[in-house]
Design a protein around this motif. Structure first.
Motif, PDB file in Angstrom:
ATOM      1  N   ASP A 113      -8.782 -15.401  -1.859  1.00  0.00           N
ATOM      2  CA  ASP A 113      -8.988 -14.069  -1.271  1.00  0.00           C
ATOM      3  C   ASP A 113      -7.661 -13.334  -1.074  1.00  0.00           C
ATOM      4  OD1 ASP A 113     -11.724 -14.417  -1.206  1.00  0.00           O
ATOM      5  OD2 ASP A 113     -11.780 -15.025   0.899  1.00  0.00           O
ATOM      6  N   ARG A 149       0.835  -1.208   0.000  1.00  0.00           N
ATOM      7  CA  ARG A 149       0.000   0.000   0.000  1.00  0.00           C
ATOM      8  C   ARG A 149       0.870   1.259   0.000  1.00  0.00           C
ATOM      9  NH1 ARG A 149      -2.889  -3.162   3.792  1.00  0.00           N
ATOM     10  NH2 ARG A 149      -4.881  -3.829   2.937  1.00  0.00           N
ATOM     11  N   ARG A 184       2.447   1.869  -3.466  1.00  0.00           N
ATOM     12  CA  ARG A 184       1.495   2.405  -4.444  1.00  0.00           C
ATOM     13  C   ARG A 184       0.985   3.788  -4.051  1.00  0.00           C
ATOM     14  NH1 ARG A 184       4.053  -0.318  -7.650  1.00  0.00           N
ATOM     15  NH2 ARG A 184       3.382  -2.422  -8.143  1.00  0.00           N
ATOM     16  N   LEU A 187      -3.460  -8.434  -5.445  1.00  0.00           N
ATOM     17  CA  LEU A 187      -3.501  -7.872  -6.801  1.00  0.00           C
ATOM     18  C   LEU A 187      -4.320  -6.589  -6.844  1.00  0.00           C
ATOM     19  CD1 LEU A 187      -3.872 -11.239  -8.718  1.00  0.00           C
ATOM     20  CD2 LEU A 187      -1.852  -9.751  -8.698  1.00  0.00           C
ATOM     21  N   GLU A 188      -5.404  -6.530  -6.071  1.00  0.00           N
ATOM     22  CA  GLU A 188      -6.215  -5.309  -6.020  1.00  0.00           C
ATOM     23  C   GLU A 188      -5.417  -4.138  -5.443  1.00  0.00           C
ATOM     24  OE1 GLU A 188     -10.838  -6.756  -5.471  1.00  0.00           O
ATOM     25  OE2 GLU A 188      -9.635  -6.424  -3.681  1.00  0.00           O
ATOM     26  N   ILE A 189      -4.611  -4.398  -4.448  1.00  0.00           N
ATOM     27  CA  ILE A 189      -3.825  -3.331  -3.823  1.00  0.00           C
ATOM     28  C   ILE A 189      -2.745  -2.820  -4.769  1.00  0.00           C
ATOM     29  CG2 ILE A 189      -2.224  -2.819  -1.929  1.00  0.00           C
ATOM     30  CD1 ILE A 189      -3.909  -4.740  -0.205  1.00  0.00           C
ATOM     31  N   GLY A 190      -2.268  -3.672  -5.668  1.00  0.00           N
ATOM     32  CA  GLY A 190      -1.291  -3.183  -6.639  1.00  0.00           C
ATOM     33  C   GLY A 190      -0.147  -4.106  -6.960  1.00  0.00           C
ATOM     34  N   TYR A 216       1.438 -12.791  -8.185  1.00  0.00           N
ATOM     35  CA  TYR A 216       1.328 -13.466  -6.888  1.00  0.00           C
ATOM     36  C   TYR A 216       1.792 -14.897  -7.097  1.00  0.00           C
ATOM     37  CZ  TYR A 216      -0.736 -14.378  -2.265  1.00  0.00           C
ATOM     38  OH  TYR A 216      -0.935 -14.671  -0.934  1.00  0.00           O
ATOM     39  N   VAL A 241      -6.384 -12.241  -4.584  1.00  0.00           N
ATOM     40  CA  VAL A 241      -7.184 -11.131  -5.121  1.00  0.00           C
ATOM     41  C   VAL A 241      -6.872  -9.844  -4.375  1.00  0.00           C
ATOM     42  CG1 VAL A 241      -9.547 -10.252  -5.346  1.00  0.00           C
ATOM     43  CG2 VAL A 241      -9.010 -12.583  -6.058  1.00  0.00           C
ATOM     44  N   LYS A 242      -6.793  -9.910  -3.060  1.00  0.00           N
ATOM     45  CA  LYS A 242      -6.515  -8.713  -2.265  1.00  0.00           C
ATOM     46  C   LYS A 242      -5.150  -8.113  -2.637  1.00  0.00           C
ATOM     47  CE  LYS A 242      -6.876  -7.021   2.444  1.00  0.00           C
ATOM     48  NZ  LYS A 242      -7.180  -7.399   3.829  1.00  0.00           N
TER      49      LYS A 242
END
Length: 160
Positions: A85, A64, A67, A91-94, A98, A88-89
């Motif tokens: 989960d 975090r 980014r 990759l969503e954060i940036g 993975y 996905v988390k």
């Protein structure tokens, strides 16, 4: 190319460094959350390998922070946490990729290479503006479809 390996398991980190050094990467290591944050904030890297479970903090907080400061470094999460989960988390954060543990070092090396190659390509090729525009097409049976003429995803030779 300069890499930062953020991994609290010293033996694994040392094995990664030995392998990637033989592939001509320059590697630095961080074993704790505090060391990792300090290095990420002080130095530039081409790619960061990031474990999530670190002494002193969570690797996702480091991601975090990376980014939030708009740091374009490629980040590969390397973690024993391999639930959907978690992936996905991250990759969503940036994260750019993975890789769940255990993994093969040759695969890790190729993933690093792919991220660096994409970043170099993006830096040397500015984004293009689309030549055509999409407009909503509202047939009575499908109100959510879209019609794009001559778009890269339209089948060749098919009329919309």
């Amino acid at each position: 190319m300069k890499l930062l390996i953020i991994e609290d398991e010293r033996e694994l980190s040392d094995n990664i460094v030995a392998y990637l050094s033989s592939e001509h990467y320059v590697c630095e290591q961080a074993f704790t959350y505090g060391d990792a944050r300090e290095k990420v904030n002080l130095y530039d890297y081409d790619c960061v390998l990031l474990d999530l479970m670190l002494p002193g903090g969570n690797g996702l907080d480091i991601l975090r922070d990376i980014r939030r400061h708009q740091n374009p470094v490629g980040v590969i999460i390397v973690s024993a946490k391999d639930s959907l989960d978690d992936k996905v988390k991250g990759l969503e954060i940036g994260a750019d990729d993975y890789l769940p543990k255990p993994f093969h070092l040759a695969e890790l090396s190729m993933r690093i290479y792919a991220i660096i190659r994409r970043k170099e390509f993006a830096a040397n090729n500015p984004p293009r503006t689309p030549r055509t525009s999409c407009r909503p097409r509202l047939p009575s049976s499908k109100l959510s479809s879209t019609s794009c003429s001559n778009s890269p995803t339209s089948p060749v030779g098919r009329r919309n």
